[in-house]
Motif scaffolding. Structure first.
Motif: not given
Lengths: 391, 94
Positions: A35, A62, A349, B1
């Protein structure tokens, strides 16, 4: 900032784009897995300076986007307990579950706190011994070492009120699933730079060999991505399918042995359901038995969850690279970052969020059609003109 | 993330028996766990993700893409000076 700014140099980007243009002789479809890489592509317009023969499709990298509905619903239920302090990365707060999101739980009195690091959640547990502190451990392999370290730290500090709600996902299994799918159009991959900084890239070699597909482990800055595309195109044009490491300033083939050791100690591999993609075998982590006291799944009883996805959301197809955000009828209409229908719009993302943030929903071509109308007629792709809308 | 950014190690210390560091990100100092890059020295750069150093940045490898660019530029000079049709890269403001 050193090791960032020099990788954003405009002239250097043009040089690399030109080299790519001189190498390519026919259409190719390349997927960037992460992402963060999608974001760079959209933000800097990488896809627009590449020759039209190259199509970049966005991958499922992501972790926020692929967290299953069941897992989200479980998180929301745990966060609603009056004695719980529920800690999470910021971008999980607005991801919609079946009925609500964490922000809504917070607005109804749940103690939901944004933390920058899982280690911060451990500090919160130490400072609030009468409360149960849960950290929502969402992430790919990149986040596994800090999460594992948080468990070790809690143990070292003799905390009995700290647990992780583990929702890790792993990259090689999802890449294998994509490559094995009959719908797959991806011919080469830009591999996950930070995942590989931790894990190394040896496990991608069997993938590349089995499917004869180039996998170039790539960084996240514009020059990294352009160099990654150049190497991938060179492989494709010469019929090779190997793993190469563009991000060598951060990635070694063996990864970080200390991190891998710690991950192995704390977690074991399990099956995992991916939002939008379904169940992928051996694609997630759970805490080992020795660490059951730190496993929120075992500490908390949660009721049987019936998860329900809004039917209009196509994030599953976006995550597989089969559709682009602007192919979705809800994109920029009912579904915006303020009112997201699915995770790819909520996560910083997510591909949909990236497209929205960088104005892709504002596209109008000089002939007056919108991007969505343009894409409805595949033959029009070659007529794409440079964006007029840039700020 | 998986967002991780490079920062410069300014100082190291121990806390709860873990190696920690003060890391400089373009003027902003943050506390970072250095347990998995335990041989890092002040002045060196690490790649940091959620308060945790994943790896040390290899200075030599960091230069490599610029060597490639030099080679590409030299190659371009040897060919005809026809203009490329690559559009200029622009950075959008979100």
């Amino acid at each position: 900032m050193k090791y960032l700014d020099e990788y954003r140099d405009r002239e250097a980007a043009r040089t690399l784009a030109s080299a790519i243009g001189q190498t390519v002789t026919r259409p190719w479809t390349i997927m960037e897995v992460c992402g963060g890489q999608t974001h760079t592509i959209v933000k800097y317009g990488i896809d627009e300076i590449l020759p039209p023969e190259i199509e970049l499709v966005h991958g499922p990298g992501c972790p926020v986007c692929v967290t299953s509905l069941e897992m989200l619903d479980r998180a929301h239920e745990i966060a609603s307990h009056s004695d719980v302090i529920f800690c999470s990365f910021g971008d999980m707060l607005r991801v919609p579950g079946s009925r609500r999101d964490l922000l809504e739980v917070k607005s109804h009195g749940g103690d939901v706190r944004i933390v920058y690091s899982p280690l911060d959640a451990v500090d919160i547990a130490a400072a609030n011994r009468d409360r149960r502190v849960v950290f929502f451990a969402v992430g790919f392999e990149t986040t596994a070492p800090p999460n594992a370290m948080a468990v070790h730290l809690a143990k070292r500090r003799k905390l009995t009120n700290f647990s992780l709600l583990v929702s890790h996902v792993l990259v090689p299994p999802v890449m294998r699933a994509l490559l094995a799918s009959p719908n797959n159009r991806v011919q080469g991959f830009l591999g996950p730079g930070h995942v590989c900084a931790v894990m190394g890239y040896a496990e991608y070699e069997s993938l590349a060999a089995q499917f004869h597909t180039p996998i170039v482990i790539t960084g996240f800055e514009p020059l990294d991505m352009l160099e990654g595309v150049l190497w991938t195109i060179r492989q494709l044009e010469s019929g090779r399918g190997e793993v190469e490491n563009q991000y060598a300033r951060a990635v070694r083939r063996e990864g970080n042995p200390n991190s891998k050791h710690l991950i192995e100690d704390v977690f074991e591999i399990c099956d995992r359901k991916w939002r939008g993609l379904g169940m992928i075998a051996q694609s997630g982590h759970r805490l080992r038995d020795e660490y059951r006291d730190y496993d929120a799944d075992r500490v908390f009883e949660t009721s049987h969850i019936e998860a329900q996805e809004p039917s209009i959301c196509i994030s599953g197809q976006v995550l597989q690279g089969l559709k682009k955000p602007h192919d979705c009828p809800a994109f920029g209409q009912q579904c915006t970052p303020q009112t997201p229908l699915g995770a790819t719009m909520v996560s910083s993302e997510g591909a949909c969020a990236a497209y929205f943030a960088y104005g892709r929903h504002l596209l109008t071509r000089r002939n007056g059609t919108t991007d969505a109308e343009q894409n409805a007629h595949p033959g029009n792709k070659r007529l794409m003109v440079p964006l007029d809308v840039r700020r | 993330m998986c967002l991780a950014i490079p920062g410069k190690v300014v100082a190291t210390y121990r806390e709860h028996d873990m190696l920690m560091g003060k890391v400089d990100f373009g003027g902003v100092l943050r506390r970072v766990c250095l347990e998995h890059v335990s041989d890092v020295q002040p002045g060196q750069y690490v790649l940091v993700h959620v308060g945790f150093a994943l790896t040390r940045i290899d200075e030599e490898e960091a230069q490599r893409v610029f060597q490639l660019l030099d080679e590409l530029n030299q190659l371009d000079e040897l060919k005809s000076p026809a203009n490329t049709d690559a559009s200029p890269i622009t950075q959008q403001q979100p």
